[in-house]
Design a protein around this motif. Sequence first.
Motif, PDB file in Angstrom:
ATOM      1  N   ALA A 176       0.807  -1.227  -0.173  1.00 54.70           N
ATOM      2  CA  ALA A 176      -0.246  -0.168  -0.442  1.00 54.70           C
ATOM      3  C   ALA A 176       1.347   1.423  -0.001  1.00 54.70           C
ATOM      4  N   GLY A 177       1.925   0.836  -0.719  1.00 50.42           N
ATOM      5  CA  GLY A 177       2.498   2.476  -1.343  1.00 50.42           C
ATOM      6  C   GLY A 177       1.792   3.374  -3.163  1.00 50.42           C
ATOM      7  N   TYR A 178       3.373   4.162  -2.990  1.00 52.11           N
ATOM      8  CA  TYR A 178       1.733   5.223  -3.705  1.00 52.11           C
ATOM      9  C   TYR A 178       1.688   3.849  -5.074  1.00 52.11           C
ATOM     10  N   ILE A 179       2.347   3.062  -5.657  1.00 53.53           N
ATOM     11  CA  ILE A 179       1.853   2.355  -6.741  1.00 53.53           C
ATOM     12  C   ILE A 179       0.846   1.439  -6.306  1.00 53.53           C
ATOM     13  N   GLY A 180       0.963   1.193  -5.156  1.00 59.19           N
ATOM     14  CA  GLY A 180      -0.063  -0.514  -4.822  1.00 59.19           C
ATOM     15  C   GLY A 180      -1.338   0.340  -5.015  1.00 59.19           C
ATOM     16  N   LEU A 181      -1.476   2.133  -4.257  1.00 56.54           N
ATOM     17  CA  LEU A 181      -2.694   2.557  -3.998  1.00 56.54           C
ATOM     18  C   LEU A 181      -3.519   2.980  -5.740  1.00 56.54           C
ATOM     19  N   ILE A 197      -3.782  -6.052   0.567  1.00 52.30           N
ATOM     20  CA  ILE A 197      -2.949  -5.785   1.624  1.00 52.30           C
ATOM     21  C   ILE A 197      -1.260  -5.469   1.585  1.00 52.30           C
ATOM     22  N   GLU A 198      -1.543  -5.527   3.187  1.00 49.39           N
ATOM     23  CA  GLU A 198      -0.079  -4.366   3.353  1.00 49.39           C
ATOM     24  C   GLU A 198      -0.122  -4.818   4.858  1.00 49.39           C
ATOM     25  N   ASN A 199       1.432  -5.010   4.885  1.00 47.11           N
ATOM     26  CA  ASN A 199       2.157  -5.709   6.306  1.00 47.11           C
ATOM     27  C   ASN A 199       2.469  -4.651   7.964  1.00 47.11           C
ATOM     28  N   GLN A 226     -11.620  -4.167   0.031  1.00 48.33           N
ATOM     29  CA  GLN A 226     -11.583  -5.356   1.477  1.00 48.33           C
ATOM     30  C   GLN A 226      -9.790  -5.589   1.546  1.00 48.33           C
ATOM     31  N   CYS A 227     -10.006  -3.783   2.433  1.00 49.79           N
ATOM     32  CA  CYS A 227      -8.192  -3.813   3.334  1.00 49.79           C
ATOM     33  C   CYS A 227      -7.394  -4.110   4.525  1.00 49.79           C
ATOM     34  N   HIS A 228      -6.085  -5.484   4.132  1.00 52.87           N
ATOM     35  CA  HIS A 228      -5.727  -6.026   5.150  1.00 52.87           C
ATOM     36  C   HIS A 228      -4.425  -5.487   5.931  1.00 52.87           C
ATOM     37  N   VAL A 259      -1.354  -8.244  -8.579  1.00 52.48           N
ATOM     38  CA  VAL A 259      -0.455  -7.595  -8.566  1.00 52.48           C
ATOM     39  C   VAL A 259       0.389  -6.847  -7.419  1.00 52.48           C
ATOM     40  N   LEU A 260       1.673  -7.013  -7.741  1.00 55.40           N
ATOM     41  CA  LEU A 260       2.935  -7.000  -6.495  1.00 55.40           C
ATOM     42  C   LEU A 260       3.509  -5.854  -6.169  1.00 55.40           C
ATOM     43  N   CYS A 261       3.178  -4.911  -5.606  1.00 51.07           N
ATOM     44  CA  CYS A 261       3.897  -3.174  -5.594  1.00 51.07           C
ATOM     45  C   CYS A 261       3.880  -2.909  -4.098  1.00 51.07           C
ATOM     46  N   THR A 262       5.418  -3.764  -3.542  1.00 48.21           N
ATOM     47  CA  THR A 262       5.907  -4.250  -2.415  1.00 48.21           C
ATOM     48  C   THR A 262       7.261  -3.020  -2.698  1.00 48.21           C
TER      49      THR A 262
END
Length: 464
Positions: A176-181, A197-199, A226-228, A259-262
């Motif tokens: 849930a960084g810039y690209i993830g959002l 999903i965000e750690n 749906q946010c985790h 989609v991987l945005c880590t």
Amino acid sequence: MSALNQSGDSDSSEKTRIVIIGGEAAGMSAAAKARRAAKNATIVVFEQSDVISFGACGLPYYVGDFFSDAKEMSEFTPEQFAARGVDVRIRHQVLNIDTDQQVVHARNLETGETVQQSYDQLMIATGAEPIVPPVTGLAELLNNNRTFCVKTMNDGLRLKEVISSPEIKDVVVIGAGYIGLEMAEALIRQKKTVRLIENAPLPLAATFDSEVAELVMGALTADGMQCHWQELVQAVSETGDKRLQISTDKGDYSADLIVLCTGVKPNTRFIQSLDLEFMPNGAIVTDSQGRTRIPNIFAAGDCATVVHGQLKKPVWIPLATYANKMGRLIGEVMAGSDKAFPGAYGAACVKVLGLEAGRVGLSEKEALEANLDYQTVVIKDKDHTSYYPGQSDILVKLVYETGSKKLLGGQIAGGRGAVLRVDAIAAAIKGGLTTDDLGMMDFCYAPPFSRTWDVLNVAGNVAR
């Protein structure tokens, strides 16, 4: 040093050999400026892909159908640069650099041929690569058209093609960084069901303070996503029905696509043996002219640091703005200029489902880490007058020095137009202004845009 001509560019009379590794924002900005500034120089650019001048910032908006022509993300072609006298060699992978002989060794990926190119000035602008976390099964699934990183033009083209299928309904975005959002919003726009999903405990936790991050979190959940939060992905696998299973430390979820945005890391593994100074993440440490500690070698973009305007030390901030600015400056310096970058202030912004959030200067976390004596103020107000339609909430947080009240940083979140107010805070920080100055700043007023006392005025006046 070369004299400057009337346009402000240096005009080198020598046949300087300039080599640039990497043909995206920083590299091509440097090539363009060096070409104008040193008209007699030979300029060679090595680019591993077949696309140059590419802006990955546009990928979420391309995937989300905000625009349809992928070519708009690539400003220039190799042919256009060739017409300017820049030798752009696409599909060439640099293997190593002989710094004693000042020679670059590269492989033509089309023919397999190895080529050598001598240089007088060398720039490394190889950008960054996606971080693939050590999740069981993840690396093996990255090339199966059901698990994607979002970094290259090809990533965007493939992802958009895949999600056009009606079979792709449920998507998990990890990070849930810039690209993830931005990717989550793009997928919602494409009528997909999105699970994020965000750690970390909040979105954008690495760059924004909690007051703004909580508003972003609220915008995500209000739209039905749906946010985790504080949930760690541990394994991914394929199931018999062509679905994917995502297992975390808190549960199992099924999806059609991941989609991987880590995050990203500097793409510098191929030069780790050089006597460069690196940050722990692999970023090349540079000074305010983009110089490394090896003579005649420069670096810029997501593979390198920039000097922070307030902290006065190298920091890694992988943003397109710094890549372009440092690229342009290095192009001038390689041509003989003595200019220096005035400093980065960490200005960044994002739009999340109708909410805008932006920041500049030091966050409260950064001020604390720097052992500064600071205060904060948080204001919740309205963006314009109540009798003009479309009024929305706006939040401003200021960080400022105790005693002097000198502005150190600011963050803003709100509706349309909120982020543009960050630019005023940026100018105030650069100018050394105080909260008192901000409180009486002469901002534009009309009912559609502001209240008579803009929210920035109010924040400045409330600061104690």
